[in-house]
Design an enzyme around this catalytic site. Structure first.
Site, PDB file in Angstrom:
ATOM      1  N   LYS A  35       0.843  -1.208   0.000  1.00  0.00           N
ATOM      2  CA  LYS A  35       0.000   0.000   0.000  1.00  0.00           C
ATOM      3  C   LYS A  35       0.876   1.255   0.000  1.00  0.00           C
ATOM      4  O   LYS A  35       2.078   1.179   0.268  1.00  0.00           O
ATOM      5  CB  LYS A  35      -0.897  -0.018   1.240  1.00  0.00           C
ATOM      6  CG  LYS A  35      -0.115   0.066   2.552  1.00  0.00           C
ATOM      7  CD  LYS A  35      -0.960  -0.211   3.775  1.00  0.00           C
ATOM      8  CE  LYS A  35      -0.110  -0.175   5.037  1.00  0.00           C
ATOM      9  NZ  LYS A  35      -0.860  -0.615   6.228  1.00  0.00           N
ATOM     10  N   ARG A  86     -10.554  -0.432  14.963  1.00  0.00           N
ATOM     11  CA  ARG A  86     -10.411   0.280  13.695  1.00  0.00           C
ATOM     12  C   ARG A  86     -11.255  -0.518  12.708  1.00  0.00           C
ATOM     13  O   ARG A  86     -12.464  -0.586  12.885  1.00  0.00           O
ATOM     14  CB  ARG A  86      -8.914   0.347  13.346  1.00  0.00           C
ATOM     15  CG  ARG A  86      -8.482   1.624  12.709  1.00  0.00           C
ATOM     16  CD  ARG A  86      -6.984   1.667  12.472  1.00  0.00           C
ATOM     17  NE  ARG A  86      -6.482   0.525  11.696  1.00  0.00           N
ATOM     18  CZ  ARG A  86      -5.265   0.412  11.194  1.00  0.00           C
ATOM     19  NH1 ARG A  86      -4.394   1.374  11.398  1.00  0.00           N
ATOM     20  NH2 ARG A  86      -4.898  -0.638  10.509  1.00  0.00           N
ATOM     21  N   TYR A 138      14.064  30.618   6.564  1.00  0.00           N
ATOM     22  CA  TYR A 138      12.805  31.190   7.075  1.00  0.00           C
ATOM     23  C   TYR A 138      12.839  31.351   8.591  1.00  0.00           C
ATOM     24  O   TYR A 138      13.326  30.469   9.304  1.00  0.00           O
ATOM     25  CB  TYR A 138      11.636  30.275   6.718  1.00  0.00           C
ATOM     26  CG  TYR A 138      11.208  30.347   5.274  1.00  0.00           C
ATOM     27  CD1 TYR A 138      10.792  31.553   4.712  1.00  0.00           C
ATOM     28  CD2 TYR A 138      11.201  29.204   4.486  1.00  0.00           C
ATOM     29  CE1 TYR A 138      10.390  31.621   3.386  1.00  0.00           C
ATOM     30  CE2 TYR A 138      10.795  29.261   3.155  1.00  0.00           C
ATOM     31  CZ  TYR A 138      10.389  30.476   2.616  1.00  0.00           C
ATOM     32  OH  TYR A 138       9.993  30.519   1.314  1.00  0.00           O
ATOM     33  N   MET A 160      10.116  24.258   1.742  1.00  0.00           N
ATOM     34  CA  MET A 160       9.312  23.329   0.946  1.00  0.00           C
ATOM     35  C   MET A 160      10.172  22.505  -0.012  1.00  0.00           C
ATOM     36  O   MET A 160       9.937  21.310  -0.197  1.00  0.00           O
ATOM     37  CB  MET A 160       8.249  24.094   0.149  1.00  0.00           C
ATOM     38  CG  MET A 160       7.283  23.173  -0.577  1.00  0.00           C
ATOM     39  SD  MET A 160       6.073  24.035  -1.577  1.00  0.00           S
ATOM     40  CE  MET A 160       4.989  24.705  -0.338  1.00  0.00           C
TER      41      MET A 160
HETATM   42  C1  LIG Z   1      -0.093  -1.660   6.774  1.00  0.00           C
HETATM   43  C2  LIG Z   1      -0.676  -2.937   7.198  1.00  0.00           C
HETATM   44  C3  LIG Z   1       0.110  -4.089   7.373  1.00  0.00           C
HETATM   45  C4  LIG Z   1       1.611  -4.067   7.319  1.00  0.00           C
HETATM   46  O1  LIG Z   1       2.115  -3.578   8.530  1.00  0.00           O
HETATM   47  P1  LIG Z   1       3.689  -3.588   8.801  1.00  0.00           P
HETATM   48  O2  LIG Z   1       3.802  -3.191  10.214  1.00  0.00           O
HETATM   49  O3  LIG Z   1       4.272  -2.571   7.861  1.00  0.00           O
HETATM   50  O4  LIG Z   1       4.176  -4.952   8.513  1.00  0.00           O
HETATM   51  C5  LIG Z   1      -0.518  -5.283   7.633  1.00  0.00           C
HETATM   52  N1  LIG Z   1      -1.869  -5.336   7.733  1.00  0.00           N
HETATM   53  C6  LIG Z   1      -2.645  -4.246   7.615  1.00  0.00           C
HETATM   54  C7  LIG Z   1      -4.108  -4.368   7.768  1.00  0.00           C
HETATM   55  C8  LIG Z   1      -2.083  -3.006   7.357  1.00  0.00           C
HETATM   56  O5  LIG Z   1      -2.866  -1.927   7.244  1.00  0.00           O
END
Ligand SMILES: *Cc1c(COP(=O)(O)O)cnc(C)c1O
Length: 369
Positions: free
Chosen positions: A35, A133, A264, A312
């Site tokens: 992701k 969550r 800045y 930036m």
């Molecule tokens: C991001 C994520 C992972 C991976 O987590 P890591 O700590 O980077 O291994 C696994 N499962 C879910 C649901 C995630 O959102």
């Protein structure tokens, strides 16, 4: 080809090796979590590298990320887990994407898309075991009975049952055992309803390292794949190496006289003449503006401290009262050519390596090493 002025150099062979190391350490199938553009390393090439290293599954947040992977020709199973009921499930089903399932309204939307496309959905039932969550909590029994009916009618595939850990990087945290207990109750409940949970997957990188009892039938690892350890905690169990080096060519070197202020807010003032180097990476590129601790970048093997605020597009470094650094030299922010890591940057910014890596901006070209 000349290296771009700003550059994230990615060692994809290292990502493959890290995948191999995770599989060797767990002896379980690996879902490589790619992701957020492969935690900033590039979605498609990262996924390909993980698959070359033996990963058999890919995990992403959004169906759009999964669709991008499919369009690149990747045929491995892909799970998308951040899927509101309004998502385009028809498109996801047509591309053979597995969907996480946490709620009844989401199931309704997935089944509507199934009727539309004539495709049987592949779902991973997500259990909220205490992170509050994603995952089904109070709805769990209702969701299970709805799945049970659909299974009887052969209208759905329950590919997996899964959950996510809140404190995997703190192995001693009592929530870990509690989450495991609740996962087992959920599995027992499925069994009592005569439902096969499919693949059981629970462990993220922290779980891979510290909680072998949570490995079940598959592990889902992200951070380890990129060569970092959650919480920066060293471990004997697994040996992975960072895959990203962030660098830039020094844009300008000049002497600045005593009494001048830098950047800045004029937050830094020189008490003596100094050479200042301009590094063309800033907070738009993921350099944290809020730095609590001192941070350095490496030029020709020497570390130079940042001075003044992060802008930036650029930062300034203190090259000292004399310097051999020239404009055009390579400055390494973190990674292979430097002793600094994303963990050092994370510590200085009061965050975690995950955030440093995944926030490297889209303006920074990713170049394979
Ligand atoms: C991001 C994520 C992972 C991976 O987590 P890591 O700590 O980077 O291994 C696994 N499962 C879910 C649901 C995630 O959102």
């Amino acid at each position: 080809m000349a290296k771009p002025v700003i550059c994230a150099t990615i060692d994809f062979a290292q990502i493959s090796k890290n995948a191999e190391a995770i599989i060797a350490a767990t002896n379980k199938p690996l879902m490589a979590v790619v992701k957020a553009d492969g935690y900033g390393h590039g979605l498609i090439p990262t996924a390909q590298a993980a698959l070359r290293g033996g990963a058999t599954w890919l995990g992403v947040a959004f169906t759009d990320e999964a669709l991008t992977l499919r369009k690149s020709g990747i045929t491995a199973p892909i799970l998308a887990w951040l899927t509101p009921p309004t998502d385009d499930f028809a498109k996801a089903l047509e591309s053979g994407i597995d969907l996480s399932l946490s709620a009844l309204d989401q199931l309704d939307a997935i089944m509507a898309a199934s009727s539309l496309t004539g495709i049987k959905p592949r779902v991973h039932l997500k259990v909220d075991t205490g992170m509050s969550r994603g995952g089904a909590l109070e709805e769990f029994p209702l969701l299970v009975s709805a799945i049970g009916e659909l299974l009887n009618e052969q209208r759905i595939d329950l590919v997996a049952t899964w959950s996510h850990l809140a404190c995997a990087d703190e192995p001693e945290h009592p929530l870990n055992a509690n989450q495991l207990k609740r996962f087992h109750s959920a599995l027992d409940y499925l069994e009592s309803e005569g439902i096969d949970p499919g693949i059981r997957h629970f462990a993220n990188s922290g779980g891979v390292l510290h909680l072998p009892e949570l490995h079940f039938d598959m592990v889902r690892a992200g951070l380890l794949l990129y060569g970092y350890l959650p919480g920066g905690i060293a471990t004997e169990r697994i040996s992975v190496q960072p895959a990203m080096e962030l660098s830039a060519q020094v844009a300008l070197v000049k002497r600045v006289p005593a009494g001048s202020t830098i950047g800045y807010g004029a937050t830094a003032e020189l008490s003596v003449d100094r050479f200042i180097g301009l590094i063309p990476l800033g907070y738009a590129d993921g350099i944290p503006r809020q730095l609590l601790g001192e941070i350095t970048c490496t030029i020709a093997g020497r570390r130079y401290p940042l001075i003044g605020r992060v802008s930036m597009d650029q930062v300034t470094v203190d090259l000292g009262s004399e310097t051999e650094v020239r404009a055009g030299d390579e400055a390494i922010i973190f990674g292979a050519g430097s002793s600094a890591t994303a963990d050092d940057w994370a510590k200085a910014a009061g965050t975690i390596s995950y955030e440093i890596l995944s926030r490297i901006g889209s303006r920074v070209p990713r170049v394979a090493r």
